[in-house]
Design an enzyme around this catalytic site. Structure first.
Site, mmCIF file in Angstrom:
data_model
loop_
_atom_site.group_PDB
_atom_site.id
_atom_site.type_symbol
_atom_site.label_atom_id
_atom_site.label_comp_id
_atom_site.label_asym_id
_atom_site.label_seq_id
_atom_site.Cartn_x
_atom_site.Cartn_y
_atom_site.Cartn_z
ATOM 1 N N GLU A 1 0.793 -1.240 0.000
ATOM 2 C CA GLU A 1 0.000 0.000 0.000
ATOM 3 C C GLU A 1 0.823 1.287 0.000
ATOM 4 O O GLU A 1 0.483 2.229 0.712
ATOM 5 C CB GLU A 1 -0.948 0.003 1.218
ATOM 6 C CG GLU A 1 -1.926 -1.132 1.205
ATOM 7 C CD GLU A 1 -2.865 -1.143 2.415
ATOM 8 O OE1 GLU A 1 -4.030 -1.488 2.229
ATOM 9 O OE2 GLU A 1 -2.433 -0.809 3.550
HETATM 10 C C1 TNX Z 1 -4.776 -4.007 4.925
HETATM 11 S S1 TNX Z 1 -3.171 -6.280 4.303
HETATM 12 C C2 TNX Z 1 -3.481 -3.793 5.375
HETATM 13 C C3 TNX Z 1 -3.262 -3.510 6.795
HETATM 14 C C4 TNX Z 1 -4.538 -3.362 7.552
HETATM 15 C C5 TNX Z 1 -5.537 -4.406 7.120
HETATM 16 C C6 TNX Z 1 -6.827 -4.342 7.875
HETATM 17 C C7 TNX Z 1 -2.090 -5.277 4.192
HETATM 18 C C8 TNX Z 1 -0.886 -5.786 3.615
HETATM 19 N N1 TNX Z 1 -2.354 -4.030 4.623
HETATM 20 O O1 TNX Z 1 -2.444 -2.373 6.936
HETATM 21 O O2 TNX Z 1 -4.254 -3.503 8.896
HETATM 22 O O3 TNX Z 1 -5.807 -4.251 5.757
HETATM 23 O O4 TNX Z 1 -7.688 -5.383 7.534
#
Ligand code: TNX
Length: 885
Positions: free
Chosen positions: A552
């Site tokens: 992300e």
């Molecule tokens: C996505 S999964 C994220 C996390 C959050 C999560 C909550 C991922 C690699 N990144 O930063 O905690 O969703 O469900």
């Protein structure tokens, strides 16, 4: 009732104060007045509720804050500011009352009165409505962590004061429980649960169902071996730890801990390692074992390695009659059997995020206990994120002192701002936003895991999700600069102070990406990796991989960084900010490779940069041949990225399946408003990990996150399949415990279990027959049968055994289903065998309330309440059944 009592207490205090004023007159009155520019925080209350999720065609929701003054003096206009966290983005233009609401960063908000806000008089309240994109359907989504900062007459801020009288209005109307017009997922009620559970005919599990996860093969033999309390365990060299652990486990059933010995030839239990090669266990897996129970000669566990011996011991414990654990006795009749067993997947992981909310060493150890109990072997330890850095690193004290604490601050000089309702106090005793593992703590965890044959894979989440580290290194820079050491001040800095990049992360941060163009960033990462290496070495614990996150990274990062402009101009193969992510990973991978460590990361580490935020998936060829292991997570059924795992595996990456739809244990178990958890990928019940089909995951999809039925034969026609030759590239499965909603100590346990048992079953047990069926109707029917059997194993046997062996574990007890029709109560439960108890007088059922076993007549007009209980008398959520039609 509670409200009444609070009010009563307040007016009592008021009366008492007036009485004292009368008595002591002048001096005290003057004092009281000078102090009384505002009511104390404990005389304020806040009520928050969702009005409707149906604003703007269901794309926005409206909620209201009601701030009430229960004190004796007015709450004026200028001298207070309210702070809170809220994981939705309030539109400032939608705020109705004369107050300003500002999101400071992340989920941290400030609410200030406008100059024209009339004072809130004693007994009065202020109602503010606000709108935000999206919807809110659960209590856990409510704003949290409210505190107020008053200013005195001179404008000086006082210490922050917590507002603890906070009420979240119940979610009852459809406009509050529906995520918008496309949401067809029903809110569970006692009646819908009753209907859902009806197919799970309660049937005691047969003997073959005793061991969870299911072994590769079990052959029952006639007879049983009488295992006596004075039995001894004989072990071969190198297996002393396994012998001790087995002795401790068996003590729970025998009432006494068996002696362990190297020599006793008449021992009841023998632990051995098979000579090479390993035909003794019929498999090449290092974790394989054979467990033999012979009526005459006793019990032998033969492991391919010490891990195999350990798993054989876990299976033996599970194989004992559960009655022995309920009432330890001697001898225990152990049915004769031969178990030949090895895991289906090498990687059986569980991820825990301690950055968003800290978990104690003790809590982590408890989780490791349960992992080992169910033969999971990899603990993915998410130690860093935007909201916290939890590992002490020698020479970088700010990482934990600043990056490991959250509390009230506007400049983040001393610690981070609050997140997820962590409140104003930065003290680790007072806040789950604060805390970290010292060197000794981390070593303790490593050793504990190692003894249970669990590999710890630490995650240092970079270059995004890195705000805690960035802020900590800013604090370090300030300290050293103030001391006049400018060179040292620069050495570990992670941001470009002249960066004008404008971006926003998924969690709302505008400054959470490390600058990947500074040499100091790479120095920082090497330092952290070397610290980890040193720790793992000191504990004698392997460090095969470091997980580098990589998830992300928000669009636009680095675009406005002069340091990056310069770096791009100087660096061959990097033509713009879009190339920086892949370039960074390559450099970090080199750092790890020279130390003999593999690079694990979220799926993004295997993708072309441009694909991160779209539904396309182009594997990044540049890293395929390196030791890079993507953890695939971001699927939503129908979202278009369901095939990412297969595209990456087909391209040659070693993939771990961590899909949100089935393995995100931070998702709520159900849509019930009081069932805490996220739901962006849907609701993840205990069946979801069980139903996962690793080699053909489309078969796992039943409903979209909004509840629309999926036809697996047509819905995924465009998606790539896993090539037969790529099956070996699926390393295994993993559950994720993200930390945002783990705000209370036992939440982690509730979210982990029983889902973890389904994960273990899917990761260890051989591929089930139903998963190979091509006809989707037949597959679903056979899967339902398999689930019925497994749910019965959990309810009748495995959860009772877990309660006895780990009595302090607060796993989730599913709320019962129930109906009252024609004066008859009928009830059932998702995991048959668990006790359902009920009352008809409106009181909360307790462990001594009558147990439901068959339909019961209930008096007309009665209020029926039910709860599920474990064998130790711990109860789950109370369910109330409406009795009038
Ligand atoms: C996505 S999964 C994220 C996390 C959050 C999560 C909550 C991922 C690699 N990144 O930063 O905690 O969703 O469900």
């Amino acid at each position: 009732m509670l409200v009444f009592r609070l009010r009563f207490a307040r007016s009592m205090r008021h009366i008492l104060l007036s009485f004292l004023l009368l008595l002591f007159g002048g001096t005290l009155a003057a004092h009281a007045q000078s102090d009384a520019t505002h009511p104390p925080a404990d005389e304020l209350s806040i009520r928050w509720g969702v009005e409707t999720n149906r604003v703007d065609d269901g794309n926005r929701f409206r909620s209201s804050f009601t701030i009430a003054n229960h004190g004796d003096v007015a709450l004026g206009t200028t001298h207070w500011t309210l702070y809170f966290n809220f994981s939705r983005q309030i539109d400032p233009a939608s705020v109705t009352a004369p107050v300003r609401i500002t999101r400071l960063n992340g989920d941290f908000y400030r609410l200030e009165p406008d100059a024209d806000l009339p004072p809130i008089e004693p007994g009065d309240q202020l109602r503010v409505t606000v709108e935000a994109p999206g919807s809110v359907i659960k209590r856990i989504d409510a704003p949290a962590g409210f505190y107020v900062v008053f200013k005195d007459a001179e404008g000086r801020a006082r210490p922050p004061a917590v507002v603890s009288d906070v009420t979240v209005e119940p979610f009852t109307r459809p406009a509050q429980t529906s995520r918008g017009p496309g949401d067809t997922w029903p809110v569970p009620t006692p009646a819908t649960r009753y209907a859902d559970h009806r197919s799970l005919t309660a049937r005691p599990p047969d003997a073959e169902g005793r061991i969870v996860p299911t072994p590769d093969s079990i052959h029952r033999r006639p007879g049983a071996f009488a295992l006596r309390a004075d039995a001894t365990i004989r072990y071969e060299a190198g297996l002393a730890a396994e012998a001790r652990q087995l002795a401790a486990g068996l003590a729970a059933a025998l009432g006494r801990r068996p002696r362990t010995t190297r020599t006793d030839s008449a021992a009841a239990i023998t632990l051995r390692r098979a000579e090479a090669p390993r035909p003794a266990v019929d498999t090449a897996s290092a974790e394989a074992y054979r467990l033999t129970v012979d009526p005459e000669t006793g019990i032998t566990i033969t492991g391919a390695t010490d891990a195999g011996v350990f798993y054989g011991g876990q299976s033996l414990e599970a194989w004992l009659p559960v009655a022995a654990y309920r009432a330890p006795s001697s001898p225990v009749d152990v049915p004769a059997v031969q178990v030949l067993d090895a895991p289906r997947f090498d990687h059986r992981g569980l991820h825990l995020d301690v950055a968003r909310n800290m978990q104690s060493v003790a809590a982590v150890k408890r989780l490791l206990d349960i992992m080992a109990f169910y033969k999971l072997n990899t603990f993915h330890f998410h130690l860093t994120d935007d909201e916290g850095w939890r590992l002490a690193v020698e020479g970088l004290p700010e990482l934990t002192r600043v990056g490991g604490r959250r509390g009230h601050t506007l400049d983040e000089q001393a610690h981070l701002m609050p997140s997820y309702g962590s409140g104003p106090s930065p003290s680790p005793e007072a806040s789950r936003g604060s805390g970290w593992y010292s060197r000794a703590d981390y070593l303790d965890i490593l050793r504990y895991a190692k003894a249970r044959h669990i590999t710890v894979m630490p995650e240092i989440d970079v270059p995004g999700h890195a705000r805690a580290a960035i802020q900590a290194m800013e604090a370090r820079t300030r300290r050293l600069r103030a001391a006049g050491d400018t060179a040292a001040a620069r050495a570990y800095r992670l941001r470009d102070p002249a960066d004008t990049s404008d971006y926003e992360s998924v969690q709302g941060w505008d400054d959470n990406v490390m600058n990947v163009c500074r040499p100091s960033t790479y120095r920082f990462l090497s330092t952290v990796v070397d610290e980890l290496r040193g720790l793992h070495e000191a504990a004698g614990a392997p460090l095969p991989a470091v997980h580098v996150g990589g998830d992300e990274v928000p669009e636009g990062a680095w675009a406005g960084s002069p340091i990056c402009d310069d770096y791009i101009a100087r660096t061959e193969g990097v033509d713009g900010a879009d190339d920086l992510f892949g370039h960074f990973l390559g450099r970090f991978q080199d750092t790890l490779a020279t130390r003999g460590i593999a690079m694990a990361g979220w799926e993004e580490v295997g993708l072309e940069e441009a694909d991160h935020r779209s539904a396309t998936t182009t594997p990044n060829e540049a890293l395929v041949d390196d030791d890079v292991q993507p953890y695939v997570w971001s699927n939503i059924w129908g979202g278009g990225t369901e095939d990412r795992a297969y595209r990456l595996a087909n391209a040659g990456y070693d993939v771990v399946m961590a899909q949100a739809t089935n393995f995100y244990f931070d998702m709520a178990y159900s849509k019930h408003p009081r069932e805490d958890g996220y739901y962006w990928a849907g609701f993840v019940d205990t069946k979801a990990p069980f139903a996962f089909v690793p080699f053909d995951l489309y078969k796992s999809a039943d409903r979209t996150r909004m509840g629309h039925p999926i036809d697996p034969d047509t819905a995924f026609a465009d998606q790539v399949r896993l090539a037969d030759t790529a099956r070996n590239n699926i390393r295994g499965l993993q559950g994720q415990l993200w930390g945002e909603t783990l705000r209370k100590p036992d939440r982690m346990e509730y979210m982990a279990v029983p889902r973890l048992l389904s994960l273990a079953e899917r990761a260890w047990a051989p591929r089930p027959g139903w998963a190979t069926l091509d006809d989707s109707g037949a597959l679903r029917a056979r899967r339902a049968e398999a689930w019925t059997a497994f749910a019965n194993r959990l309810g009748h046997r495995e959860l009772p055994r877990l309660s006895i062996r780990h009595p302090d574990w607060s796993y989730r007890l599913p709320p019962p289903g129930a109906t009252v029709e024609a004066g008859t109560l009928r009830a059932n439960v998702a995991l048959p065998g668990l006790a359902v108890r009920y009352t008809t007088d409106g009181t909360r059922p307790t462990a001594t309330s009558p147990r439901y076993t068959a339909p019961v007549p209930v008096p007309e007009g009665a209020t029926v309440r039910l709860r599920t209980f474990d064998t130790l008398g711990r109860g789950g959520r109370t369910v109330t059944v409406p009795t009038s039609p």
